[in-house]
Design a protein around this motif. Structure first.
Motif, PDB file in Angstrom:
ATOM      1  N   ARG A 139       0.841  -1.190   0.000  1.00 48.14           N
ATOM      2  CA  ARG A 139       0.000   0.000   0.000  1.00 48.14           C
ATOM      3  C   ARG A 139       0.878   1.243   0.000  1.00 48.14           C
ATOM      4  O   ARG A 139       1.820   1.339   0.764  1.00 48.14           O
ATOM      5  N   LEU A 140       0.524   2.177  -0.844  1.00 44.17           N
ATOM      6  CA  LEU A 140       1.193   3.475  -0.867  1.00 44.17           C
ATOM      7  C   LEU A 140       0.189   4.511  -0.404  1.00 44.17           C
ATOM      8  O   LEU A 140      -0.875   4.665  -1.004  1.00 44.17           O
ATOM      9  N   ARG A 141       0.508   5.222   0.685  1.00 42.95           N
ATOM     10  CA  ARG A 141      -0.401   6.202   1.250  1.00 42.95           C
ATOM     11  C   ARG A 141       0.056   7.592   0.865  1.00 42.95           C
ATOM     12  O   ARG A 141       1.187   7.996   1.153  1.00 42.95           O
ATOM     13  N   LEU A 142      -0.837   8.343   0.222  1.00 41.95           N
ATOM     14  CA  LEU A 142      -0.493   9.685  -0.232  1.00 41.95           C
ATOM     15  C   LEU A 142      -0.087  10.585   0.922  1.00 41.95           C
ATOM     16  O   LEU A 142       0.724  11.484   0.747  1.00 41.95           O
ATOM     17  N   ARG A 143      -0.635  10.370   2.107  1.00 46.84           N
ATOM     18  CA  ARG A 143      -0.287  11.250   3.216  1.00 46.84           C
ATOM     19  C   ARG A 143       1.172  11.110   3.623  1.00 46.84           C
ATOM     20  O   ARG A 143       1.701  11.924   4.368  1.00 46.84           O
ATOM     21  N   GLU A 144       1.851  10.036   3.148  1.00 49.42           N
ATOM     22  CA  GLU A 144       3.263   9.869   3.468  1.00 49.42           C
ATOM     23  C   GLU A 144       4.157  10.609   2.477  1.00 49.42           C
ATOM     24  O   GLU A 144       5.362  10.669   2.655  1.00 49.42           O
ATOM     25  N   ILE A 145       3.575  11.129   1.395  1.00 49.76           N
ATOM     26  CA  ILE A 145       4.352  11.874   0.405  1.00 49.76           C
ATOM     27  C   ILE A 145       4.103  13.351   0.640  1.00 49.76           C
ATOM     28  O   ILE A 145       3.058  13.870   0.271  1.00 49.76           O
ATOM     29  N   ASP A 146       5.039  14.031   1.292  1.00 49.70           N
ATOM     30  CA  ASP A 146       4.846  15.452   1.559  1.00 49.70           C
ATOM     31  C   ASP A 146       5.649  16.268   0.554  1.00 49.70           C
ATOM     32  O   ASP A 146       6.215  15.747  -0.392  1.00 49.70           O
ATOM     33  N   ALA A 147       5.679  17.564   0.751  1.00 51.04           N
ATOM     34  CA  ALA A 147       6.392  18.446  -0.169  1.00 51.04           C
ATOM     35  C   ALA A 147       7.607  19.067   0.504  1.00 51.04           C
ATOM     36  O   ALA A 147       7.974  20.192   0.226  1.00 51.04           O
ATOM     37  N   SER A 148       8.239  18.323   1.431  1.00 49.85           N
ATOM     38  CA  SER A 148       9.448  18.829   2.058  1.00 49.85           C
ATOM     39  C   SER A 148      10.566  18.860   1.029  1.00 49.85           C
ATOM     40  O   SER A 148      10.505  18.193  -0.012  1.00 49.85           O
ATOM     41  N   GLU A 149      11.611  19.627   1.326  1.00 50.74           N
ATOM     42  CA  GLU A 149      12.699  19.769   0.354  1.00 50.74           C
ATOM     43  C   GLU A 149      13.393  18.437   0.095  1.00 50.74           C
ATOM     44  O   GLU A 149      13.719  18.105  -1.040  1.00 50.74           O
ATOM     45  N   LYS A 150      13.615  17.647   1.144  1.00 42.76           N
ATOM     46  CA  LYS A 150      14.264  16.345   0.980  1.00 42.76           C
ATOM     47  C   LYS A 150      13.376  15.400   0.174  1.00 42.76           C
ATOM     48  O   LYS A 150      13.856  14.678  -0.700  1.00 42.76           O
ATOM     49  N   THR A 151      12.066  15.428   0.443  1.00 38.51           N
ATOM     50  CA  THR A 151      11.158  14.536  -0.266  1.00 38.51           C
ATOM     51  C   THR A 151      11.055  14.898  -1.737  1.00 38.51           C
ATOM     52  O   THR A 151      10.884  14.025  -2.591  1.00 38.51           O
ATOM     53  N   ILE A 152      11.146  16.179  -2.073  1.00 33.43           N
ATOM     54  CA  ILE A 152      11.103  16.583  -3.476  1.00 33.43           C
ATOM     55  C   ILE A 152      12.275  15.975  -4.226  1.00 33.43           C
ATOM     56  O   ILE A 152      12.136  15.512  -5.368  1.00 33.43           O
ATOM     57  N   LEU A 153      13.453  15.928  -3.609  1.00 34.49           N
ATOM     58  CA  LEU A 153      14.612  15.294  -4.253  1.00 34.49           C
ATOM     59  C   LEU A 153      14.362  13.798  -4.439  1.00 34.49           C
ATOM     60  O   LEU A 153      14.684  13.232  -5.488  1.00 34.49           O
ATOM     61  N   GLU A 154      13.780  13.162  -3.439  1.00 35.86           N
ATOM     62  CA  GLU A 154      13.460  11.739  -3.559  1.00 35.86           C
ATOM     63  C   GLU A 154      12.416  11.520  -4.654  1.00 35.86           C
ATOM     64  O   GLU A 154      12.467  10.533  -5.398  1.00 35.86           O
ATOM     65  N   PHE A 155      11.483  12.460  -4.756  1.00 36.65           N
ATOM     66  CA  PHE A 155      10.430  12.360  -5.756  1.00 36.65           C
ATOM     67  C   PHE A 155      11.001  12.510  -7.160  1.00 36.65           C
ATOM     68  O   PHE A 155      10.546  11.849  -8.101  1.00 36.65           O
ATOM     69  N   LEU A 156      12.015  13.363  -7.325  1.00 33.75           N
ATOM     70  CA  LEU A 156      12.659  13.514  -8.627  1.00 33.75           C
ATOM     71  C   LEU A 156      13.317  12.202  -9.052  1.00 33.75           C
ATOM     72  O   LEU A 156      13.298  11.842 -10.232  1.00 33.75           O
ATOM     73  N   GLU A 157      13.902  11.468  -8.098  1.00 35.04           N
ATOM     74  CA  GLU A 157      14.484  10.166  -8.427  1.00 35.04           C
ATOM     75  C   GLU A 157      13.411   9.193  -8.893  1.00 35.04           C
ATOM     76  O   GLU A 157      13.614   8.425  -9.838  1.00 35.04           O
ATOM     77  N   LEU A 158      12.269   9.203  -8.215  1.00 37.85           N
ATOM     78  CA  LEU A 158      11.164   8.335  -8.625  1.00 37.85           C
ATOM     79  C   LEU A 158      10.696   8.692 -10.023  1.00 37.85           C
ATOM     80  O   LEU A 158      10.472   7.812 -10.865  1.00 37.85           O
ATOM     81  N   ARG A 159      10.572   9.991 -10.301  1.00 42.87           N
ATOM     82  CA  ARG A 159      10.134  10.433 -11.625  1.00 42.87           C
ATOM     83  C   ARG A 159      11.130  10.008 -12.693  1.00 42.87           C
ATOM     84  O   ARG A 159      10.736   9.632 -13.800  1.00 42.87           O
ATOM     85  N   ARG A 160      12.416  10.080 -12.378  1.00 40.56           N
ATOM     86  CA  ARG A 160      13.428   9.688 -13.373  1.00 40.56           C
ATOM     87  C   ARG A 160      13.196   8.256 -13.832  1.00 40.56           C
ATOM     88  O   ARG A 160      13.143   7.967 -15.029  1.00 40.56           O
ATOM     89  N   GLY A 161      13.050   7.353 -12.876  1.00 39.97           N
ATOM     90  CA  GLY A 161      12.863   5.950 -13.234  1.00 39.97           C
ATOM     91  C   GLY A 161      11.595   5.705 -14.019  1.00 39.97           C
ATOM     92  O   GLY A 161      11.579   4.919 -14.973  1.00 39.97           O
ATOM     93  N   LEU A 162      10.528   6.396 -13.648  1.00 43.50           N
ATOM     94  CA  LEU A 162       9.227   6.182 -14.287  1.00 43.50           C
ATOM     95  C   LEU A 162       9.141   6.867 -15.646  1.00 43.50           C
ATOM     96  O   LEU A 162       8.725   6.270 -16.643  1.00 43.50           O
TER      97      LEU A 162
END
Length: 268
Positions: A95-118
């Motif tokens: 399960r992936l819970r949207l509430r665990e994905i915030d917009a903190s600066e560190k998370t945005i960098l992690e999110f960019l890595e996810l976007r790269r792969g996808l």
């Protein structure tokens, strides 16, 4: 009496962080407990501490704990056993819970890595599978994005529309579903990055050139070129965003991005 001793022995021993005030304490408390479960600190079958103890360790009220437990029950992470308390459930689904994905600066960098792969893969497939209608949608999104940028208006939704059009052109519905599922944090991450360089003509021109290059390679049915153009676009966004962060935040994210790793390898 024997049953009580066994219950005490099987109760999970965990250390929880005290919460600071947040907009939704219950969701955050549920996130802490969920991470303990997902990281293996709380194993399937382990008993959770009681409501009073959880409230004490987390530094919140018992109603907040009850609400957090309700989140976990809804996700199937914990289960009640009559007369015995709450236990970690056996996880049979991811399960992936949207509430665990915030917009903190560190998370945005992690999110960019996810976007790269996808999105690199989506761009490659879009180059092979797109239709004329797909190209029209990409062009329309880029045109709307450019008009908004030139007017100094918010353009992140048009940026997202361009990437969603590419996902659709990949002709694999899972790309679209994943991007739609994370659309809210994805939009938040784009907006956060745009806010840091709004009005910077050089950055606007760079984004425009990146998008044009991606579209050009997709139109030419050049899968490798489209994938590389998307990779460069996201890598450069990651580099640029990291450079804008305060040093104490950047230090929390010491991992090199692939673009830097490739340049280092090329020099050796």
């Amino acid at each position: 009496m024997l049953r009580d001793k066994e219950s005490a022995n099987e109760e999970a021993q965990i250390v929880l962080e005290t919460l600071v005030p947040r907009p939704n304490l219950a969701a955050h408390a549920a996130g802490i407990l969920a991470r303990s479960i997902e990281d293996g600190l709380l194993r399937p079958g382990a008993r959770l501490p009681g409501e009073i103890e959880l409230a004490r360790q987390l530094g919140v009220s018992r109603p907040v704990v009850r609400e957090a437990i309700a989140y976990l029950k809804a996700d199937g992470l914990v289960e009640s056993r009559h007369g015995r308390g709450l236990f970690v459930g056996r996880q049979e689904t991811l399960r992936l819970r949207l509430r665990e994905i915030d917009a903190s600066e560190k998370t945005i960098l992690e999110f960019l890595e996810l976007r790269r792969g996808l999105e690199v893969e989506a761009a490659q497939l879009a180059a092979l599978r797109h239709t004329a209608h797909d190209l029209d949608r990409m062009e329309a999104a880029i045109a709307a994005l450019n008009v908004a940028d030139e007017a100094g208006e918010e353009s992140s939704e048009h940026d997202l529309a361009f990437h969603l059009a590419i996902a659709d052109a990949a002709r694999n519905p899972l790309f679209r579903r994943v991007l739609q599922f994370v659309a809210k944090p994805l939009l938040a991450s784009i907006q956060e990055m745009r806010a840091k360089d709004r009005g910077a003509a050089q950055r606007i021109e760079k984004r425009r050139a990146d998008h044009d290059r991606i579209l050009e390679r997709i139109r030419a049915r050049d899968a490798d070129g489209a994938g590389e153009a998307m990779r460069r676009h996201i890598d450069e966004a990651c580099d640029h965003y990291t450079a804008l962060l305060p040093s104490e935040v950047a230090d929390l994210y010491p991992l090199p991005v692939p673009q830097k790793m490739r340049s280092k390898a090329g020099k050796s």
